[in-house]
Structure formats: structure tokens, C-alpha cells
Design an enzyme around this catalytic site. Sequence first.
Site, PDB file in Angstrom:
ATOM      1  N   GLU A 176      53.470  27.881 102.861  1.00 12.79           N
ATOM      2  CA  GLU A 176      52.580  26.817 103.320  1.00 12.79           C
ATOM      3  C   GLU A 176      51.956  25.963 102.219  1.00 12.79           C
ATOM      4  O   GLU A 176      50.725  25.934 102.074  1.00 12.79           O
ATOM      5  CB  GLU A 176      51.453  27.413 104.165  1.00 12.79           C
ATOM      6  N   GLU A 367      55.905  33.014 110.654  1.00 11.99           N
ATOM      7  CA  GLU A 367      54.591  33.504 111.096  1.00 11.99           C
ATOM      8  C   GLU A 367      54.291  32.939 112.474  1.00 11.99           C
ATOM      9  O   GLU A 367      54.538  31.761 112.734  1.00 11.99           O
ATOM     10  CB  GLU A 367      53.441  33.033 110.179  1.00 11.99           C
TER      11      GLU A 367
END
Length: 467
Positions: A176, A367
Site C-alpha cells: 500500500e 487483504e
Amino acid sequence: MADAATPDRPAEALTFPQGFRWGAATAAFQIEGSTREGGRGESIWDVFTRTPGLVIDGSNAELAADSYRRYRDDVALLAGLDADDYRFSISWPRVQPGGTGPANEAGLAYYDRLVDELLAAGIAPVPTLYHWDLPQELEAAGGWLNRDTAYRLAEYAGLVVDRLGDRVQRWITLNEPAMTTLQGYALGSQAPGHALMMGSLPTAHHQLLAHGLAVAAIRERGDAEVGITNNHTLMVPATDAPADLFAAGAFDLIYNRIFADPVLTGAYPDLSGFGLEAMPGLEDGDLELIGAPLDFYGINFYNPTRVAAPAEGSEFAAAGLPFEPVEFEDVATTGFDWPIMPETFTELLVSFARDYGERLPPVVITENGASFPDEVVEEAVDGGVQRTVHDERRIGYLDEHIAAVRRAIDEGVDVQGYYLWSLTDNFEWAEGYTQRFGLVHVDFETGERTPKDSYAWYRDRIGSSRG
Ligand code: FCB
């Protein structure tokens, strides 16, 4: 949530394509405990958690889920799920305490043991090389604002791959980068805590360059599969008014496309709407590295984002930004107040396949999960007492989101795996210990683990998905 599956009412059997990989995800700083044992260096998160007022409950990650010591318990929990893969991250400051120089043997040895333990249990290790714990010495030299950090990451990647590459088949470079840029450098709500707003943009480019250099370092060392993990959200305009539509497009550019386009197409989106001729920091040759083909593309998804034109006088307007996130109305939310809208997960995946076409490699959901306030209860079972957590709302969230992935596959998106966030409760960054995402409850004073109902539910879901 009325129709959510519960352990008493199992989810309908939902089979997935053969070879689909199930797993769980964690991150070093969130689970290991920030012990300096084994010569671990300091990271930006050690400094952040030490600074009064930055972590909501004033906590730090000293114990976290105690996985540095209890990693065998974690592997046993994964084996109990019959998971295919374990996505964990490697702590850069354990391997290279100051971010440069030779490897710290004790740090590498820890991950060596973890990888061997996983393989012995029949679980494939999927390490993320960088999940936010930048060595503090590199931050002192400018952190991700400094182009040199990208080269340091590639050097570190080489040390790790040299050691584990004989047993690791699948690597994730970065986790991320958007969150590091937006929260770490634009807003300052996460480490290293800088509030530079648009001045944060070079950190996006330097992280992506680090990704490209790490891909090259991995490829030089063998034929393992490589991908990146990005956090994506579906932008939902607050209304059909042109200003809101424009705002949603602008936020999509900053949050999603700046991070996905160069990786998937080898080019940045047009930034002229932000008064920029080119991405700050971009140099000749960078995009070839950043856009090198990947074996898979990791998508983290939690919720959609509703976007409006900035309200007059808001901090977004004051910062000259053409958008502002606003709340959805009448939508159920998680413990984090994140809206629960699983249909937007399907929509996001379908939009990726549509927008990037053949340039999108197979997708892995790296995720997805939800935090809720959980309560441990003690119940009499077979003459004894059993501790558990009845987390129906988490099961409902997971059930609906896994079904959303299945729908995306039906609609033609090549999704090849799903990693649930997270195996155990852990240290949730600036939220400290207030947000529990685990399938397994952790007592943050003792490290004791108690599987929740969602643990048994996920085990059954994995089993039934295999048909
Ligand atoms: C993601 C992070 C992960 C965890 C979840 C809840 O953005 O990658 O470490 O904090 O959110």
C-alpha cells in the site's frame, strides 16, 4: 446483515476455480512485538508510537501479538485453517538495522525459521518485503522523500532474496504505497507523520521506483513470482452533480490511479488538473522499471469511498484539493466506522479488468477483513470451560465479501487468491489496540490466543470452496 451466515447456519457452498489460493495476511510491526532482541534496529513506527498523542490509546507495539516468540503457534493456526498461503512481512530493521550495510544474521535467521516452519506445515510463504516499517536512520536522511531510499530498499530486497529465495516462490514488494504517501506524508496521521499535502507526491514516485528496483533484484536471482500490493477503493460520487463527479475522478487519480497506472501501464495518469506537468521526482528510465510485467497484482479492499466537491472552509478546500471524502448515509459500518458495501468490491474488481484489460496480471486479494469490538466469553463444554468469541458480524462481512470476489470471477476477472486480514488481532497502527481484525483473539497483555467463531467459519469456507 440479517442474512449473514453464522456457525449454526453455515454459508452456502460456494466453489472457487481449481487452484484458487486461500490464506491470511499479517505485517511484522503489527504482530511480532517491537522487541530489539536479535539486534533489530529502530523503525519510523517505534518513533511514532513513542510520540505522545499520536496513537489513539497511547499504546505501542512492544508486545503486539508476540509473534516473534509465538510464530510456531501462528503457523499451527494457519495449518488448522488448511490455508494454502501465508502473507507476512519481513521487518527491514531486523534484517538491516540502519537500512544500509550488511545483513544482520539474527534477523534473517528469524525469517529462515518461520519459512521452514511454514513449509513443514504445507503452507507457502508469501513475504511482503516492505510493510511500512522504514528504518529510522533512512527517515533521518529524508525517508521516502529521498530518491536514495528506493535504492536502499532494492539492496535490502537482494539480501532477503539471497537468503530465502531457495524456498520462497512468491514475493510482494511493497504494501500500500498510497497509504504511506497519503497518511504518512500528506496528512501525517501515520508514521513518519508529515503533513505535506501535495508536497508528499515524490514519496509516491520513490516508493514505486523502489518497487521496480526490487522486482529487478528478485528477477536477477531466480524465477520466483513477483507482485505489489495496493490498497484500492471504489470512488462513489456523492451526487450526480458535475462538481461531485469531478471530485470523485480527482480523488480516484490520487488514491488509485497514481499507484496502479505506472505499474500496470508504464505511465502516470495526466496530472495537469493538479497543475503538474509530470510526476514530481520522475527521471528517465524509471517508468520502464516501474512498469515491468508482474506475475500478479495484489489488491487490498476494505470499503468504498463517497466523494464530494470540498465544502467551503473545509481542510480539503483550504489545501486546494478538489475533493473531500464524505460519509455514506444509512449504511452498516464496521468497528472502524467503515461502510459495509460488498457489491462495491465486485464493482471495483470488474472496473480493474475493464480499465487495464490485458495489462492486468492475475489478481490476488492480498487483504480483506473487518474490525469489530469482540468479547471473549467462557462457556461450559463437555464438562470443561471453553473460551471463545461470537463474532457473527465479522463472519457476515467475510461471507459477503468472499461472495463478492466469486461474483467478480463469474464476471470474468481473473482472481487467483484471497488472503484474509488478519490471522490474529494485532497492533492497528495509529489506532493502537482498539481495532481487532483477527480470526483469533489475542490478549494484548499475555499474548494468549483464542480462536473466534470466524476462525472455524473460515476453515469451513476454505474446505467447501474446494468443492
Ligand atoms: C491496511 C494495512 C494493514 C492493516 C489493514 C487494516 O491498510 O495494510 O496493515 O492495517 O489496513
